[in-house]
Design an enzyme around this catalytic site. Structure first.
Site, PDB file in Angstrom:
ATOM      1  N   LYS A  10       0.805  -1.219   0.000  1.00 57.03           N
ATOM      2  CA  LYS A  10       0.000   0.000   0.000  1.00 57.03           C
ATOM      3  C   LYS A  10       0.845   1.279   0.000  1.00 57.03           C
ATOM      4  CE  LYS A  10      -3.994  -2.149   2.289  1.00 57.03           C
ATOM      5  NZ  LYS A  10      -5.049  -1.931   3.308  1.00 57.03           N
ATOM      6  N   TYR A  50     -12.472  -1.947  -3.924  1.00 57.33           N
ATOM      7  CA  TYR A  50     -12.985  -2.078  -2.558  1.00 57.33           C
ATOM      8  C   TYR A  50     -14.514  -1.958  -2.491  1.00 57.33           C
ATOM      9  CZ  TYR A  50      -8.403  -1.984  -0.208  1.00 57.33           C
ATOM     10  OH  TYR A  50      -7.146  -2.293   0.270  1.00 57.33           O
ATOM     11  N   ASN A 113      -2.043   0.367   6.699  1.00 60.77           N
ATOM     12  CA  ASN A 113      -1.542  -0.889   7.265  1.00 60.77           C
ATOM     13  C   ASN A 113      -0.672  -1.691   6.303  1.00 60.77           C
ATOM     14  OD1 ASN A 113      -3.570  -1.786   5.627  1.00 60.77           O
ATOM     15  ND2 ASN A 113      -4.598  -3.036   7.166  1.00 60.77           N
ATOM     16  N   HIS A 116      -2.314  -5.466   1.686  1.00 56.02           N
ATOM     17  CA  HIS A 116      -3.620  -6.127   1.546  1.00 56.02           C
ATOM     18  C   HIS A 116      -3.363  -7.553   1.082  1.00 56.02           C
ATOM     19  CE1 HIS A 116      -7.661  -7.117   0.096  1.00 56.02           C
ATOM     20  NE2 HIS A 116      -7.043  -7.626  -0.957  1.00 56.02           N
ATOM     21  N   GLU A 127      -9.758 -10.598  -7.548  1.00 56.83           N
ATOM     22  CA  GLU A 127      -8.787  -9.511  -7.369  1.00 56.83           C
ATOM     23  C   GLU A 127      -7.631  -9.638  -8.361  1.00 56.83           C
ATOM     24  OE1 GLU A 127      -9.834  -8.829  -2.635  1.00 56.83           O
ATOM     25  OE2 GLU A 127      -7.869  -9.637  -3.164  1.00 56.83           O
TER      26      GLU A 127
HETATM   27  P1  CMP Z   1      -7.636  -4.397   3.428  1.00 60.64           P
HETATM   28  O1  CMP Z   1      -7.312  -5.836   3.698  1.00 60.64           O
HETATM   29  O2  CMP Z   1      -6.903  -3.749   2.336  1.00 60.64           O
HETATM   30  O3  CMP Z   1      -9.208  -4.295   3.147  1.00 60.64           O
HETATM   31  C1  CMP Z   1     -10.033  -3.293   3.668  1.00 60.64           C
HETATM   32  C2  CMP Z   1      -9.258  -2.231   4.348  1.00 60.64           C
HETATM   33  O4  CMP Z   1     -10.000  -1.301   5.066  1.00 60.64           O
HETATM   34  C3  CMP Z   1      -8.364  -2.862   5.384  1.00 60.64           C
HETATM   35  O5  CMP Z   1      -7.330  -3.553   4.749  1.00 60.64           O
HETATM   36  C4  CMP Z   1      -7.945  -1.666   6.204  1.00 60.64           C
HETATM   37  O6  CMP Z   1      -6.741  -1.084   5.781  1.00 60.64           O
HETATM   38  C5  CMP Z   1      -9.094  -0.706   5.976  1.00 60.64           C
HETATM   39  N1  CMP Z   1      -9.737  -0.444   7.244  1.00 60.64           N
HETATM   40  C6  CMP Z   1     -10.305  -1.336   8.056  1.00 60.64           C
HETATM   41  N2  CMP Z   1     -10.786  -0.724   9.156  1.00 60.64           N
HETATM   42  C7  CMP Z   1     -10.497   0.589   9.008  1.00 60.64           C
HETATM   43  C8  CMP Z   1     -10.736   1.744   9.804  1.00 60.64           C
HETATM   44  N3  CMP Z   1     -11.377   1.645  10.979  1.00 60.64           N
HETATM   45  N4  CMP Z   1     -10.317   2.919   9.346  1.00 60.64           N
HETATM   46  C9  CMP Z   1      -9.682   3.010   8.145  1.00 60.64           C
HETATM   47  N5  CMP Z   1      -9.427   1.949   7.358  1.00 60.64           N
HETATM   48  C10 CMP Z   1      -9.836   0.767   7.789  1.00 60.64           C
END
Ligand code: CMP
Length: 139
Positions: A10, A50, A113, A116, A127
């Site tokens: 990311k 998403y 984070n 993904h 995906e």
């Molecule tokens: P990902 O696996 O990419 O899929 C959905 C994403 O939403 C997840 O990783 C997080 O990075 C994001 N996400 C989940 N919870 C939150 C939150 N409370 N605030 C912002 N982003 C979020």
């Protein structure tokens, strides 16, 4: 069984030059990177990716973030690749991620984070098909 999963490094991670460090953890876990490219998504492209999260309160923020900087999209192959990569990534919230995981080491927050990974075989196939043509997967 041998599986394929879809991964995104990311914006928070590409921005901090962590692509190689994350790839090292992926490869050390026994997953093979069989396709990889650096792209810069538009918010609309992130939104389609998403779409399943469209009703969540963080959807807008998530799409803006994913389009804020380049990302690296990848296809990973190996034994139980989907579950294995989720182990390597660690919990969504870095505060809850286990020692040694990508998110424990590199993630900044639940949103920023670093990576993904697909959650199931069906989503992995969808995906992968969103970002890659079959000819780009070199197993
Ligand atoms: P990902 O696996 O990419 O899929 C959905 C994403 O939403 C997840 O990783 C997080 O990075 C994001 N996400 C989940 N919870 C939150 C939150 N409370 N605030 C912002 N982003 C979020």
């Amino acid at each position: 069984a041998i599986q394929r999963t879809f991964s995104i490094i990311k914006p928070d991670a590409t921005k901090r030059n962590l692509t190689g460090a994350i790839n090292a953890k992926i490869e050390a876990a026994g997953l093979r990177i069989i396709a990889q490219k650096r792209i810069h998504m538009t918010p609309a492209q992130a939104g389609t990716f998403y779409a399943v999260h469209a009703e969540r309160p963080f959807y807008g923020e998530l799409c803006e973030f994913m389009a804020s900087e380049p990302v690296v999209v990848q296809v990973l192959e190996g034994e139980d690749a989907i579950a294995k990569y989720r182990d390597v990534m660690g919990a969504t919230d870095p505060a809850e991620a286990a020692e040694g995981t990508i998110r424990k080491e590199f993630a900044l927050s639940k949103g920023e984070n670093s990576v993904h990974g697909s959650d199931a075989p069906e989503t992995a196939a969808e995906e992968i098909a969103y970002f890659f043509a079959g000819i780009e997967l070199v197993g």
